[in-house]
Design an enzyme around this catalytic site. Structure first.
Site, PDB file in Angstrom:
ATOM      1  N   ASN A 165       0.831  -1.209   0.000  1.00  0.00           N
ATOM      2  CA  ASN A 165       0.000   0.000   0.000  1.00  0.00           C
ATOM      3  C   ASN A 165       0.864   1.257   0.000  1.00  0.00           C
ATOM      4  O   ASN A 165       1.972   1.258   0.532  1.00  0.00           O
ATOM      5  CB  ASN A 165      -0.917  -0.002   1.221  1.00  0.00           C
ATOM      6  CG  ASN A 165      -1.822  -1.226   1.245  1.00  0.00           C
ATOM      7  OD1 ASN A 165      -1.998  -1.878   0.216  1.00  0.00           O
ATOM      8  ND2 ASN A 165      -2.367  -1.545   2.395  1.00  0.00           N
ATOM      9  N   HIS A 195       5.750  -0.838  -2.848  1.00  0.00           N
ATOM     10  CA  HIS A 195       5.325  -0.127  -4.064  1.00  0.00           C
ATOM     11  C   HIS A 195       5.442   1.386  -3.915  1.00  0.00           C
ATOM     12  O   HIS A 195       4.766   2.137  -4.604  1.00  0.00           O
ATOM     13  CB  HIS A 195       3.872  -0.515  -4.422  1.00  0.00           C
ATOM     14  CG  HIS A 195       3.751  -1.931  -4.888  1.00  0.00           C
ATOM     15  ND1 HIS A 195       2.560  -2.621  -4.933  1.00  0.00           N
ATOM     16  CD2 HIS A 195       4.682  -2.807  -5.343  1.00  0.00           C
ATOM     17  CE1 HIS A 195       2.769  -3.848  -5.386  1.00  0.00           C
ATOM     18  NE2 HIS A 195       4.051  -3.987  -5.634  1.00  0.00           N
ATOM     19  N   CYS A 224      10.372  14.904  -8.640  1.00  0.00           N
ATOM     20  CA  CYS A 224      10.411  15.692  -9.876  1.00  0.00           C
ATOM     21  C   CYS A 224      11.058  14.869 -10.982  1.00  0.00           C
ATOM     22  O   CYS A 224      12.123  14.291 -10.797  1.00  0.00           O
ATOM     23  CB  CYS A 224      11.188  16.992  -9.655  1.00  0.00           C
ATOM     24  SG  CYS A 224      11.418  17.905 -11.193  1.00  0.00           S
ATOM     25  N   CYS A 251      14.543  17.168 -12.068  1.00  0.00           N
ATOM     26  CA  CYS A 251      15.723  17.322 -11.202  1.00  0.00           C
ATOM     27  C   CYS A 251      15.784  16.245 -10.123  1.00  0.00           C
ATOM     28  O   CYS A 251      16.728  16.194  -9.347  1.00  0.00           O
ATOM     29  CB  CYS A 251      15.744  18.721 -10.559  1.00  0.00           C
ATOM     30  SG  CYS A 251      14.465  18.958  -9.311  1.00  0.00           S
ATOM     31  N   SER A 279      -4.586  -9.963  -2.489  1.00  0.00           N
ATOM     32  CA  SER A 279      -4.999 -11.029  -3.400  1.00  0.00           C
ATOM     33  C   SER A 279      -3.803 -11.876  -3.817  1.00  0.00           C
ATOM     34  O   SER A 279      -3.980 -12.927  -4.436  1.00  0.00           O
ATOM     35  CB  SER A 279      -5.706 -10.431  -4.623  1.00  0.00           C
ATOM     36  OG  SER A 279      -4.854  -9.502  -5.251  1.00  0.00           O
ATOM     37  N   ASP A 327      -0.499   4.180   1.158  1.00  0.00           N
ATOM     38  CA  ASP A 327      -1.306   5.130   1.924  1.00  0.00           C
ATOM     39  C   ASP A 327      -0.693   5.600   3.239  1.00  0.00           C
ATOM     40  O   ASP A 327      -1.237   6.489   3.905  1.00  0.00           O
ATOM     41  CB  ASP A 327      -2.709   4.548   2.192  1.00  0.00           C
ATOM     42  CG  ASP A 327      -2.666   3.168   2.875  1.00  0.00           C
ATOM     43  OD1 ASP A 327      -1.728   2.921   3.666  1.00  0.00           O
ATOM     44  OD2 ASP A 327      -3.575   2.350   2.632  1.00  0.00           O
ATOM     45  N   PRO A 364     -11.003 -12.295   3.759  1.00  0.00           N
ATOM     46  CA  PRO A 364     -12.338 -12.885   3.617  1.00  0.00           C
ATOM     47  C   PRO A 364     -12.401 -13.945   2.517  1.00  0.00           C
ATOM     48  O   PRO A 364     -13.290 -14.777   2.505  1.00  0.00           O
ATOM     49  CB  PRO A 364     -13.231 -11.695   3.246  1.00  0.00           C
ATOM     50  CG  PRO A 364     -12.426 -10.479   3.525  1.00  0.00           C
ATOM     51  CD  PRO A 364     -10.989 -10.860   3.465  1.00  0.00           C
ATOM     52  N   CYS A 376      11.677  23.787 -10.305  1.00  0.00           N
ATOM     53  CA  CYS A 376      12.516  23.810 -11.518  1.00  0.00           C
ATOM     54  C   CYS A 376      11.667  23.763 -12.781  1.00  0.00           C
ATOM     55  O   CYS A 376      12.193  23.853 -13.892  1.00  0.00           O
ATOM     56  CB  CYS A 376      13.519  22.652 -11.493  1.00  0.00           C
ATOM     57  SG  CYS A 376      12.827  21.070 -12.019  1.00  0.00           S
TER      58      CYS A 376
HETATM   59  N1  APR Z   1      -9.807  -7.408   5.442  1.00  0.00           N
HETATM   60  C1  APR Z   1      -8.804  -8.092   4.844  1.00  0.00           C
HETATM   61  N2  APR Z   1      -8.782  -8.367   3.518  1.00  0.00           N
HETATM   62  C2  APR Z   1      -9.815  -7.939   2.779  1.00  0.00           C
HETATM   63  C3  APR Z   1     -10.896  -7.217   3.334  1.00  0.00           C
HETATM   64  C4  APR Z   1     -10.871  -6.946   4.733  1.00  0.00           C
HETATM   65  N3  APR Z   1     -11.848  -6.272   5.362  1.00  0.00           N
HETATM   66  N4  APR Z   1     -11.773  -6.953   2.336  1.00  0.00           N
HETATM   67  C5  APR Z   1     -11.241  -7.470   1.209  1.00  0.00           C
HETATM   68  N5  APR Z   1     -10.054  -8.073   1.461  1.00  0.00           N
HETATM   69  C6  APR Z   1      -9.124  -8.740   0.540  1.00  0.00           C
HETATM   70  C7  APR Z   1      -9.726  -9.226  -0.767  1.00  0.00           C
HETATM   71  O1  APR Z   1     -10.348 -10.490  -0.592  1.00  0.00           O
HETATM   72  C8  APR Z   1      -8.483  -9.303  -1.661  1.00  0.00           C
HETATM   73  O2  APR Z   1      -7.853 -10.568  -1.546  1.00  0.00           O
HETATM   74  O3  APR Z   1      -8.134  -7.815   0.148  1.00  0.00           O
HETATM   75  C9  APR Z   1      -7.560  -8.221  -1.098  1.00  0.00           C
HETATM   76  C10 APR Z   1      -7.388  -7.004  -1.967  1.00  0.00           C
HETATM   77  O4  APR Z   1      -6.762  -7.387  -3.151  1.00  0.00           O
HETATM   78  P1  APR Z   1      -6.257  -6.349  -4.268  1.00  0.00           P
HETATM   79  O5  APR Z   1      -7.303  -5.318  -4.523  1.00  0.00           O
HETATM   80  O6  APR Z   1      -5.779  -7.136  -5.432  1.00  0.00           O
HETATM   81  O7  APR Z   1      -5.044  -5.581  -3.532  1.00  0.00           O
HETATM   82  P2  APR Z   1      -3.505  -5.984  -3.431  1.00  0.00           P
HETATM   83  O8  APR Z   1      -3.342  -7.437  -3.211  1.00  0.00           O
HETATM   84  O9  APR Z   1      -2.899  -5.059  -2.454  1.00  0.00           O
HETATM   85  O10 APR Z   1      -2.988  -5.627  -4.882  1.00  0.00           O
HETATM   86  C11 APR Z   1      -1.605  -5.733  -5.145  1.00  0.00           C
HETATM   87  O11 APR Z   1      -1.873  -4.691  -7.252  1.00  0.00           O
HETATM   88  O12 APR Z   1      -2.845  -3.092  -8.596  1.00  0.00           O
HETATM   89  C12 APR Z   1      -1.721  -3.416  -7.881  1.00  0.00           C
HETATM   90  O13 APR Z   1      -0.053  -1.975  -7.115  1.00  0.00           O
HETATM   91  C13 APR Z   1      -1.357  -2.413  -6.817  1.00  0.00           C
HETATM   92  O14 APR Z   1      -0.287  -2.821  -4.683  1.00  0.00           O
HETATM   93  C14 APR Z   1      -1.337  -3.227  -5.534  1.00  0.00           C
HETATM   94  C15 APR Z   1      -1.131  -4.646  -6.047  1.00  0.00           C
END
Ligand code: APR
Length: 253
Positions: free
Chosen positions: A102, A119, A127, A130, A189, A104, A214, A150
């Site tokens: 993440n 990431h 920039c 520069c 995921s 964030d 989940p 710049c």
């Molecule tokens: N708690 C925990 N997990 C959850 C929740 C929750 N409340 N709700 C959903 N999830 C899970 C989903 O089931 C899914 O497996 O979070 C996961 C989110 O998956 P993605 O959206 O694919 O996110 P991520 O795995 O971080 O993606 C990896 O892909 O697009 C790029 O650079 C981007 O860093 C990102 C990378």
């Protein structure tokens, strides 16, 4: 699920080098949408928007998407119980490092000290002329794309699709993954390489891999020892409570 929460607490309680790999799912309870699945960013936006070539061809277009979809959402987000749970694990001397996909900054806001931003981070801009960096909150966003003093265009200090993971982050993550006894894989995921390879590195080095999600992922029933199915906040809360209960019990003589 209850027995898996107790099992995770037992697996973690005696360990001092656990590592967490986190993804967008951990920030959902803070109001930040994930990328994939229902309500995910890629339902509304073409993932090519996150490709470096798109940014280089048309930075203004990508910046408008970033402003609409990301900036305010991230600015307003606060850590949730899952971020705080991982911080509590660090305070208990159990969790050493977080590898997060993440951008964030919520793990740091929760108090976690050793966070590898695999990431990159949206908290910083770089920039393209520069190469100087500036905190996002100090960048003038009244003109899009925002520009450095710049005159060069700022880009988020994030890893776009088509870019390499900064080698120092990759190496540190591999070190952490191969040196841990337990890896918690929370809210990802687990399909984007090379981040999703970290649990494999951990498992190959003998670590237990515990998923909190989940849904199942490609790691479930293969790399992971077990999946605790459900939202990260309540589950991490329960695990930490269980650990605290075990630690509060007097040692048998
Ligand atoms: N708690 C925990 N997990 C959850 C929740 C929750 N409340 N709700 C959903 N999830 C899970 C989903 O089931 C899914 O497996 O979070 C996961 C989110 O998956 P993605 O959206 O694919 O996110 P991520 O795995 O971080 O993606 C990896 O892909 O697009 C790029 O650079 C981007 O860093 C990102 C990378």
């Amino acid at each position: 699920m209850e027995h898996l929460i107790k099992k995770a607490a037992r697996d973690l309680v005696d360990v001092d080098n656990a590592v967490a790999l986190t993804g967008a799912g951990i920030s959902i309870e803070s109001g930040i949408p994930p990328f994939r699945g229902k309500g995910g960013l890629w339902e509304r936006i073409d993932p090519m928007m996150a490709h470096i070539d798109t940014f280089l061809n048309d930075p203004e277009k990508v910046w408008r998407v970033l402003m609409n979809e990301m900036k305010d959402v991230i600015d307003m987000a606060r850590p949730n119980d899952a971020h705080l749970g991982l911080y509590r694990l660090e305070e208990l001397g159990i969790l050493k490092t977080i590898i997060t996909q993440n951008v964030d900054g919520l793990h740091q806001m929760a108090g976690s000290r050793d966070v590898i931003e695999f990431h990159g981070s949206f908290a910083w801009q770089r920039c393209m002329e520069c190469d100087s960096r500036c905190e996002t909150r100090d960048v003038d966003m009244t003109q899009i794309p925002p520009r450095c003093l710049c005159g060069g265009i700022y880009r988020p200090d994030c890893v776009f699709f088509g870019e390499q993971i900064p080698p120092r982050y990759f190496q540190r993550s591999q070190q952490a993954a191969s040196g841990c006894e337990v890896m918690l894989v929370v809210g990802t995921s687990a399909i984007i390489q090379p981040a999703c390879l970290m649990p494999m590195t951990a498992a190959e080095s003998g670590a237990k891999v515990i998923e909190i999600n989940p849904d199942s992922t490609p790691l479930t029933n293969s790399v992971s020892d077990y999946l605790i199915r459900g939202p990260a906040g309540p589950i991490l809360n329960r695990i930490v409570d269980e650990i605290e209960k075990i630690l509060a019990k007097p040692e048998p003589n």
